[in-house]
Design an enzyme around this catalytic site. Structure first.
Site, PDB file in Angstrom:
ATOM      1  N   ASP A 137       0.829  -1.202   0.000  1.00 51.25           N
ATOM      2  CA  ASP A 137       0.000   0.000   0.000  1.00 51.25           C
ATOM      3  C   ASP A 137       0.868   1.258   0.000  1.00 51.25           C
ATOM      4  O   ASP A 137       0.720   2.139   0.836  1.00 51.25           O
ATOM      5  CB  ASP A 137      -0.941  -0.027   1.209  1.00 51.25           C
TER       6      ASP A 137
ATOM      7  N   ASP B  48      -1.333  -2.528  -4.212  1.00 54.53           N
ATOM      8  CA  ASP B  48      -1.656  -1.112  -4.069  1.00 54.53           C
ATOM      9  C   ASP B  48      -0.402  -0.253  -4.231  1.00 54.53           C
ATOM     10  O   ASP B  48       0.227   0.160  -3.251  1.00 54.53           O
ATOM     11  CB  ASP B  48      -2.343  -0.831  -2.729  1.00 54.53           C
TER      12      ASP B  48
ATOM     13  N   TYR C  45      -2.073   4.171  -6.371  1.00 53.39           N
ATOM     14  CA  TYR C  45      -3.315   4.794  -5.904  1.00 53.39           C
ATOM     15  C   TYR C  45      -3.859   5.807  -6.914  1.00 53.39           C
ATOM     16  O   TYR C  45      -4.449   6.826  -6.556  1.00 53.39           O
ATOM     17  CB  TYR C  45      -3.125   5.454  -4.531  1.00 53.39           C
TER      18      TYR C  45
ATOM     19  N   HIS D  26      -2.757  -9.826  -1.362  1.00 53.34           N
ATOM     20  CA  HIS D  26      -3.039  -8.495  -0.837  1.00 53.34           C
ATOM     21  C   HIS D  26      -3.936  -8.507   0.399  1.00 53.34           C
ATOM     22  O   HIS D  26      -3.592  -7.920   1.426  1.00 53.34           O
ATOM     23  CB  HIS D  26      -3.680  -7.632  -1.932  1.00 53.34           C
TER      24      HIS D  26
ATOM     25  N   HIS E 108     -11.386  -3.718   6.866  1.00 56.18           N
ATOM     26  CA  HIS E 108     -11.275  -4.946   6.051  1.00 56.18           C
ATOM     27  C   HIS E 108     -11.334  -6.229   6.901  1.00 56.18           C
ATOM     28  O   HIS E 108     -10.835  -7.274   6.486  1.00 56.18           O
ATOM     29  CB  HIS E 108      -9.991  -4.943   5.210  1.00 56.18           C
TER      30      HIS E 108
ATOM     31  N   HIS F 223      -4.059  -0.682   6.603  1.00 56.71           N
ATOM     32  CA  HIS F 223      -3.002   0.324   6.697  1.00 56.71           C
ATOM     33  C   HIS F 223      -2.439   0.404   8.114  1.00 56.71           C
ATOM     34  O   HIS F 223      -2.582   1.410   8.826  1.00 56.71           O
ATOM     35  CB  HIS F 223      -3.531   1.685   6.240  1.00 56.71           C
TER      36      HIS F 223
END
Length: 543
Positions: free
Chosen positions: A201, A228, A231, A366, A376, A405
């Site tokens: 990410d 990711d 973005y 992921h 999530h 994150h």
């Protein structure tokens, strides 16, 4: 035969030497053999969020600074073994707007000239090129077409050897500067890359620059990017961005994306990934829907993958070796049903492994299976239900994920139960993107999400039912940090994996707010092949 008397001094000396060897290997760092560990949550430093602001297109770090057909956005990726690598780059400029005309890939060659460091670059390899478009069937949205993307595969390389190369088209006097890379060591039980950086990410913010600078200071031999990347889909096609797309742009007819952010990302990353190979697997921000229901077009076009070499028919899942480590890169956003292509490929890939040659098996995808954050939470349970048994039976050692994150490391776990033969799951979705950091945990009062809100919106399906055993029986969330969660913290950073030998690997998580060389989390992950032997292929088929 008579008995042998052993001096107590010899026994004492032997024990001392064993203790000293253990100290030399572990250096006082805990090992998974000391676990399972009591769960630890590091309180969030609310004063630190870094600088989660995207780098603007006016920043010199992302601006184009080459002549029309000179290579830019140069990157390196591995093939399946040490003797082959892929080199990728872009020539020509992208176009965005209403009236765009794709460039002709045949107007410029895809050539790499290379040789061992200190010698002439007599080797030459020719590859292929392509152009992709991001098109929208809605009035007012801006379409995009890329520059010419080149992919060239070098073969016949020597292991653990420094090479130099230039890429481009010599007939147009359009060659890059000289770049350097080192090949992976040959596959074997005593042969490993020194350092493998793991990040997820990442995005393209000023937090990203901190993460990448810390990563560079660790001198990695290989980078795993667990989804990711750019973005670009946090923007409308007119370049207007937001930290929360669904909050700001809820009425758009399709989830838009501003593809030039991919070009900015490639330019920023080039100094690192033109010399250090990066292996990428798709995340949800790479979906990028467009006309004709196409998805993952930018991701599949911009990076080179060893899919064909590893027997995969898709860029969304593949495998490769790096020394004595076998890496399995799985797709969270493609069918993982047992009747599907990905599952059948995975079975075949696992069955072909020789753990005498590649003792370590590392899997990456992921969306995490074992994350305790509200964000999530249990979103990927359907994938876990379909694939966990297979990975467990073949003895996967470590799993890396992104998406959430924050940072989290598990105890060894299988089916939500502590298991000394289960993998260690590590979430590193804290690379630095512009979205909010994950802070709240599902086990805290009032934070347990409603089950029907958890299914992945792209893959659909619902598998996250209430627990049927253990401390959370009858509930959807635990009432405290689960016993399988060993360590969690909401901070930006990256990790370094150093495999030392057939049984010991050092994992270090580095936080951006710390000084270089300071570990936010550190542990030796220890394999026990005698206690946890990988199942034989024929035994799997019987179950």
């Amino acid at each position: 035969m008579g008995s042998v008397l052993v001096s107590p001094h010899v026994v004492t000396l032997s024990l001392l030497l064993f203790s000293l060897s253990s100290i030399l290997v572990h250096g006082g760092v805990p090992t998974t053999l000391d676990g399972p560990f009591k769960p630890v949550t590091v309180p969030q430093d609310k004063s630190f969020r870094g600088n989660a602001v995207d780098i603007p297109d006016t920043d010199p770090l992302v601006q184009r600074n080459v002549e029309p057909f000179q290579p830019e956005q140069i990157s390196l990726s591995l093939s399946t073994s040490h003797d082959s690598v892929w080199i990728s780059w872009i020539t020509g400029e992208f176009q965005i707007g209403d009236n765009i005309e794709p460039l002709n890939p045949e107007t410029v060659g895809s050539i790499v000239q290379y040789g061992r460091f200190g010698r002439s670059m007599n080797g030459q390899a020719v590859g292929y090129s392509l152009v992709y478009s991001q098109l929208y069937p809605f009035e007012g949205l801006h379409n995009y077409t890329s520059g010419i993307i080149h992919h060239v595969r070098l073969t016949g390389l020597k292991p653990n050897t420094l090479y130099q190369y230039q890429c481009g088209d010599p007939s147009l006097s359009a060659m890059s500067d000289v770049h350097y890379f080192r090949t992976m060591p040959v596959s074997g039980p005593k042969s490993y890359p020194s350092r493998i950086a793991v990040v997820g990410d990442l995005g393209l913010t000023y937090n990203t620059t901190s993460t990448v600078n810390h990563m560079i200071s660790n001198h990695p031999d290989l980078i795993l990017l667990v989804g990711d990347a750019s973005y670009a889909n946090m923007y409308l096609t007119n370049g207007t961005g937001s930290d929360c797309y669904s909050c700001s742009f809820s009425n758009t007819p399709i989830h838009e994306t501003y593809q030039p952010r991919w070009d900015y990302w490639g330019r920023y990353m080039e100094p690192l990934i033109s010399s250090v190979p990066v292996m990428v697997i798709e995340g949800n921000h790479e979906i990028e829907e467009q006309a004709e229901n196409k998805t993952f077009v930018a991701y599949s076009s911009r990076f080179a993958f060893p899919s064909e070499e590893s027997g995969s028919s898709s860029t969304l899942y593949y495998s490769f070796n790096a020394g004595g480590i076998h890496f399995i890169m799985l797709g969270s956003y493609i069918s993982y049903d047992k009747s599907g292509d990905q599952y059948k490929w995975l079975e075949k890939d696992l069955a072909s492994l020789d753990r005498e040659v590649t003792p370590w098996m590392v899997a990456t995808w992921h969306a995490p299976w074992y994350s305790t954050y509200k964000s999530h939470y249990r979103e990927a349970d359907c994938m876990r239900v379909k694939m966990e048994d297979l990975l467990y039976k073949y003895g996967v050692d470590i799993v890396f994920n992104g998406q959430v994150h924050a940072y989290e490391r598990s105890n060894r776990v299988y089916n939500y139960t502590l298991d000394p033969c289960g993998p260690v799951y590590i979430t590193v979705g804290d690379g630095g993107n512009r979205e909010k950091m994950a802070i709240t945990h599902a086990d805290e009062p009032g934070n347990c999400p409603e089950p029907l809100t958890t299914p992945d919106k792209f893959m659909r399906g619902f598998c996250a039912f209430n627990f049927s055993s253990g401390p959370a029986t009858g509930k959807f969330c635990w009432d405290q940090q689960p016993d399988y969660s060993a360590f969690r913290e909401s901070s930006f950073g990256h990790g370094i994996l150093e495999v030392k030998n057939e049984t010991h690997a050092l994992w270090i998580w580095n936080r951006n707010q710390d000084l270089y060389g300071t570990a936010g989390d550190e542990i030796y992950i220890v394999r026990q092949p005698d206690k946890c032997p990988p199942v034989k292929p024929e035994e799997v088929h019987k179950t």
